[in-house]
Scaffold this motif. Structure first.
Motif, PDB file in Angstrom:
ATOM      1  N   ASP A   1       0.849  -1.183   0.000  1.00  0.00           N
ATOM      2  CA  ASP A   1       0.000   0.000   0.000  1.00  0.00           C
ATOM      3  C   ASP A   1       0.886   1.235   0.000  1.00  0.00           C
ATOM      4  O   ASP A   1       2.065   1.187   0.383  1.00  0.00           O
ATOM      5  CB  ASP A   1      -0.922   0.015   1.225  1.00  0.00           C
ATOM      6  N   ALA A   2       0.322   2.340  -0.464  1.00  0.00           N
ATOM      7  CA  ALA A   2       0.959   3.652  -0.406  1.00  0.00           C
ATOM      8  C   ALA A   2      -0.111   4.631   0.041  1.00  0.00           C
ATOM      9  O   ALA A   2      -1.148   4.759  -0.608  1.00  0.00           O
ATOM     10  CB  ALA A   2       1.531   4.053  -1.762  1.00  0.00           C
ATOM     11  N   LYS A   3       0.134   5.306   1.152  1.00  0.00           N
ATOM     12  CA  LYS A   3      -0.893   6.132   1.776  1.00  0.00           C
ATOM     13  C   LYS A   3      -0.554   7.613   1.653  1.00  0.00           C
ATOM     14  O   LYS A   3       0.600   8.016   1.807  1.00  0.00           O
ATOM     15  CB  LYS A   3      -1.050   5.756   3.251  1.00  0.00           C
ATOM     16  N   TYR A   4      -1.586   8.393   1.373  1.00  0.00           N
ATOM     17  CA  TYR A   4      -1.477   9.850   1.332  1.00  0.00           C
ATOM     18  C   TYR A   4      -1.792  10.398   2.719  1.00  0.00           C
ATOM     19  O   TYR A   4      -2.853  10.108   3.278  1.00  0.00           O
ATOM     20  CB  TYR A   4      -2.460  10.399   0.299  1.00  0.00           C
ATOM     21  N   VAL A   5      -0.864  11.166   3.292  1.00  0.00           N
ATOM     22  CA  VAL A   5      -1.112  11.846   4.565  1.00  0.00           C
ATOM     23  C   VAL A   5      -1.448  13.305   4.304  1.00  0.00           C
ATOM     24  O   VAL A   5      -2.457  13.825   4.761  1.00  0.00           O
ATOM     25  CB  VAL A   5       0.098  11.716   5.510  1.00  0.00           C
TER      26      VAL A   5
ATOM     27  N   PHE B   1      11.313   9.531   7.486  1.00  0.00           N
ATOM     28  CA  PHE B   1      11.556   8.610   8.590  1.00  0.00           C
ATOM     29  C   PHE B   1      10.867   7.297   8.268  1.00  0.00           C
ATOM     30  O   PHE B   1      10.095   7.193   7.312  1.00  0.00           O
ATOM     31  CB  PHE B   1      11.083   9.171   9.941  1.00  0.00           C
ATOM     32  N   GLY B   2      11.142   6.265   9.067  1.00  0.00           N
ATOM     33  CA  GLY B   2      10.540   4.970   8.805  1.00  0.00           C
ATOM     34  C   GLY B   2      10.982   3.950   9.825  1.00  0.00           C
ATOM     35  O   GLY B   2      11.675   4.264  10.796  1.00  0.00           O
ATOM     36  N   GLY B   3      10.579   2.701   9.612  1.00  0.00           N
ATOM     37  CA  GLY B   3      10.945   1.628  10.520  1.00  0.00           C
ATOM     38  C   GLY B   3      10.666   0.281   9.891  1.00  0.00           C
ATOM     39  O   GLY B   3       9.903   0.168   8.924  1.00  0.00           O
TER      40      GLY B   3
ATOM     41  N   ILE C   1      -0.511   3.496  10.479  1.00  0.00           N
ATOM     42  CA  ILE C   1      -1.117   4.755  10.916  1.00  0.00           C
ATOM     43  C   ILE C   1      -0.010   5.611  11.515  1.00  0.00           C
ATOM     44  O   ILE C   1       0.645   5.210  12.480  1.00  0.00           O
ATOM     45  CB  ILE C   1      -2.231   4.506  11.944  1.00  0.00           C
ATOM     46  N   ILE C   2       0.236   6.778  10.917  1.00  0.00           N
ATOM     47  CA  ILE C   2       1.278   7.682  11.391  1.00  0.00           C
ATOM     48  C   ILE C   2       0.696   8.546  12.504  1.00  0.00           C
ATOM     49  O   ILE C   2      -0.252   9.308  12.289  1.00  0.00           O
ATOM     50  CB  ILE C   2       1.820   8.562  10.251  1.00  0.00           C
ATOM     51  N   GLU C   3       1.269   8.425  13.696  1.00  0.00           N
ATOM     52  CA  GLU C   3       0.814   9.217  14.836  1.00  0.00           C
ATOM     53  C   GLU C   3       1.517  10.571  14.874  1.00  0.00           C
ATOM     54  O   GLU C   3       0.896  11.600  15.132  1.00  0.00           O
ATOM     55  CB  GLU C   3       1.088   8.453  16.137  1.00  0.00           C
ATOM     56  N   SER C   4       2.823  10.570  14.658  1.00  0.00           N
ATOM     57  CA  SER C   4       3.657  11.767  14.654  1.00  0.00           C
ATOM     58  C   SER C   4       5.009  11.340  14.093  1.00  0.00           C
ATOM     59  O   SER C   4       5.236  10.144  13.871  1.00  0.00           O
ATOM     60  CB  SER C   4       3.808  12.339  16.072  1.00  0.00           C
ATOM     61  N   PRO C   5       5.944  12.267  13.831  1.00  0.00           N
ATOM     62  CA  PRO C   5       7.258  11.846  13.353  1.00  0.00           C
ATOM     63  C   PRO C   5       7.897  10.809  14.270  1.00  0.00           C
ATOM     64  O   PRO C   5       7.944  10.988  15.486  1.00  0.00           O
ATOM     65  CB  PRO C   5       8.054  13.156  13.338  1.00  0.00           C
ATOM     66  N   TYR C   6       8.351   9.702  13.687  1.00  0.00           N
ATOM     67  CA  TYR C   6       8.985   8.579  14.377  1.00  0.00           C
ATOM     68  C   TYR C   6       8.019   7.782  15.247  1.00  0.00           C
ATOM     69  O   TYR C   6       8.447   6.955  16.044  1.00  0.00           O
ATOM     70  CB  TYR C   6      10.187   9.044  15.218  1.00  0.00           C
TER      71      TYR C   6
ATOM     72  N   SER D   1       2.603   8.401  24.330  1.00  0.00           N
ATOM     73  CA  SER D   1       2.613   9.276  23.164  1.00  0.00           C
ATOM     74  C   SER D   1       3.962   9.961  23.014  1.00  0.00           C
ATOM     75  O   SER D   1       4.589  10.368  23.992  1.00  0.00           O
ATOM     76  CB  SER D   1       1.512  10.339  23.282  1.00  0.00           C
ATOM     77  N   VAL D   2       4.407  10.064  21.768  1.00  0.00           N
ATOM     78  CA  VAL D   2       5.632  10.786  21.458  1.00  0.00           C
ATOM     79  C   VAL D   2       5.257  12.191  21.032  1.00  0.00           C
ATOM     80  O   VAL D   2       4.423  12.366  20.147  1.00  0.00           O
ATOM     81  CB  VAL D   2       6.407  10.085  20.321  1.00  0.00           C
ATOM     82  N   PRO D   3       5.824  13.234  21.634  1.00  0.00           N
ATOM     83  CA  PRO D   3       5.428  14.595  21.283  1.00  0.00           C
ATOM     84  C   PRO D   3       5.788  14.935  19.847  1.00  0.00           C
ATOM     85  O   PRO D   3       6.756  14.420  19.294  1.00  0.00           O
ATOM     86  CB  PRO D   3       6.229  15.463  22.275  1.00  0.00           C
ATOM     87  N   GLU D   4       4.959  15.788  19.261  1.00  0.00           N
ATOM     88  CA  GLU D   4       5.229  16.251  17.908  1.00  0.00           C
ATOM     89  C   GLU D   4       6.568  16.986  17.869  1.00  0.00           C
ATOM     90  O   GLU D   4       6.954  17.678  18.801  1.00  0.00           O
ATOM     91  CB  GLU D   4       4.122  17.208  17.442  1.00  0.00           C
TER      92      GLU D   4
END
Length: 421
Positions: A171-175, A217-219, A235-240, A340-343
């Motif tokens: 898949d390729a998702k548009y944010v 970024f990625g993992g 699902i991208i929550e915030s950077p990293y 949660s990781v801060p923005e």
């Protein structure tokens, strides 16, 4: 498309009962569906070969961008480079074709998704086994292929991603117009999708790029035995910080305390910051997360801060007391207790030389107290840190291999991969 009208995209080889006019063995059909009036007549698209649909997305000023794959060189297609080509159409609201283009090379090329940006340009995402025509700089057996077009369908640039093995996106998702997420599976031990130790043939990955195709970024995560893991949604929550969803066939996974139930299990991975990775398993004794063709797939949505829903298929009769037959649809709601990781403001790090033996330099940061660096191994362990200055960073004491370089400059943070040779 309105709240009560939807676009239906599918393939068919019928020639009767509302499907007259097709040109080949398999044609793409686009029809409308309204809750009050039912299914519209729609139109077929394709040529005399087999043609397949993947996705349809809305254009800015009305109409649609269609993504598919084609073996045809006639009909709505103007040619074919060999095997399957990525097929993109720009359609008006009445489904008339503004333009139709094919992309790829002499190998097998498959489109996954395409999205139009606010400036009219179009980002296309797919997979390629080609090394000619539209495909340059092939890395391995299969690469991820990204194309950027202008609104008329002219190519602005193409890029490939991967390593010397086989790398696929599911898949390729548009944010937003500057953020796109590639999600899939890799069996390369080098290249773009290696973030952690890869002890197995296949690892799941997510990989975020900007509108110019640059890595942000990625993992990735694999297993500790010779068993496959793949991701099909994220699902991208915030950077990293991301929640990845996929399928695996083992519980021999780094930092996983859940027990493998059998067949294919759903794997949820909480990538929480640079170094925190928390995997979870869900499933029954039989295959979960696979369809009748044994293709792994799971889709997910965020409900609120810690709650998610995923939908897939299951053959496990133990998951619910009302299991219906050979295979059921499985919809599940879960809660993940992550911190949660801060923005944070993220910037792109430019490093040279890379690979390096002794010293690496970062081009786009300031010297002194305002810029701090950290070097971590691919399991997230901190190895080096300090203030960045004009002398660069001495990595001569590190073993050969891949590392993560993190730079904090003012209120911004950047991260990239470096290789010690």
């Amino acid at each position: 498309m309105t709240d009560t009208t939807y676009v239906l995209l599918f393939e068919g080889n019928s020639t009767d009962n509302g499907f007259a006019g097709g040109a080949g063995s398999f044609d793409v059909w686009i029809k409308g569906y309204n809750f009050s009036t039912g299914i519209s007549s729609g139109l077929p698209f394709g040529g005399s070969g087999n043609d397949f649909a993947e996705r349809i997305t809305a254009k800015n000023s009305g109409g649609y961008i269609f993504t598919g794959n084609s073996f045809s060189s006639d009909g709505n297609l103007t040619g074919n480079y060999g095997s399957s080509d990525i097929w993109i159409m720009s359609l008006q609201s009445n489904l008339s074709v503004a333009w139709s283009k094919h992309f790829g090379g002499s190998g097998d090329d498959r489109g996954i998704a395409a999205y139009q940006l606010a400036d009219g340009n179009i980002m296309i995402f797919g997979n390629t086994q080609s090394s000619d025509h539209d495909v340059n700089n092939q890395h391995g057996i299969n690469d991820v292929f990204v194309i950027k077009l202008n609104s008329l369908g002219d190519t602005l640039w193409t890029k490939t991603y991967g390593g010397t093995g086989a790398d696929y996106i599911l898949d390729a998702k548009y944010v937003d117009d500057t953020t796109f997420v590639l999600v899939g599976v890799s069996n390369s031990s080098d290249g773009d999708f290696v973030f952690r130790d890869k002890l197995i043939p296949y690892s799941g990955f997510y990989y975020v790029i900007d509108e110019n195709g640059n890595y942000v970024f990625g993992g990735s995560l694999g297993t500790m035995d010779e068993t496959e893991m793949m991701f099909s949604d994220v699902i991208i929550e915030s950077p990293y910080h991301a929640m990845a969803f996929g399928v695996t066939y083992t519980d021999s996974i780094y930092n996983c305390s859940d027990i493998y139930q059998g067949g294919g299990d759903i794997c949820l991975v909480d990538f929480n910051g640079m170094s925190s990775v928390n995997p979870y398993l869900a499933g029954g004794a039989n295959d979960d997360g696979v369809n009748f063709d044994m293709e792994e797939y799971v889709k997910a949505a965020k409900i609120n801060t810690n709650q998610y829903a995923f939908c897939t298929n299951t053959r496990s009769t133990t998951l619910a007391p009302d299991f219906h037959g050979v295979m059921d649809v499985w919809l599940s709601f879960i809660e993940v207790q992550h911190v949660s990781v801060p923005e944070a403001e993220v910037f792109q790090i430019n490093v040279h030389p890379n690979p390096a033996e002794n010293i690496v330099f970062v081009d786009n940061v300031k010297y002194g107290d305002v810029s701090q660096y950290e070097i971590l191994d691919i399991q997230g362990k901190l190895l080096l840190h300090g203030q960045y200055n004009e002398d660069g960073i001495d990595i001569s004491g590190l073993e050969k291999g891949m590392y993560l370089l993190k730079i904090k400059s003012g209120n911004s943070t950047g991260i990239t991969q470096i290789v010690k040779q």
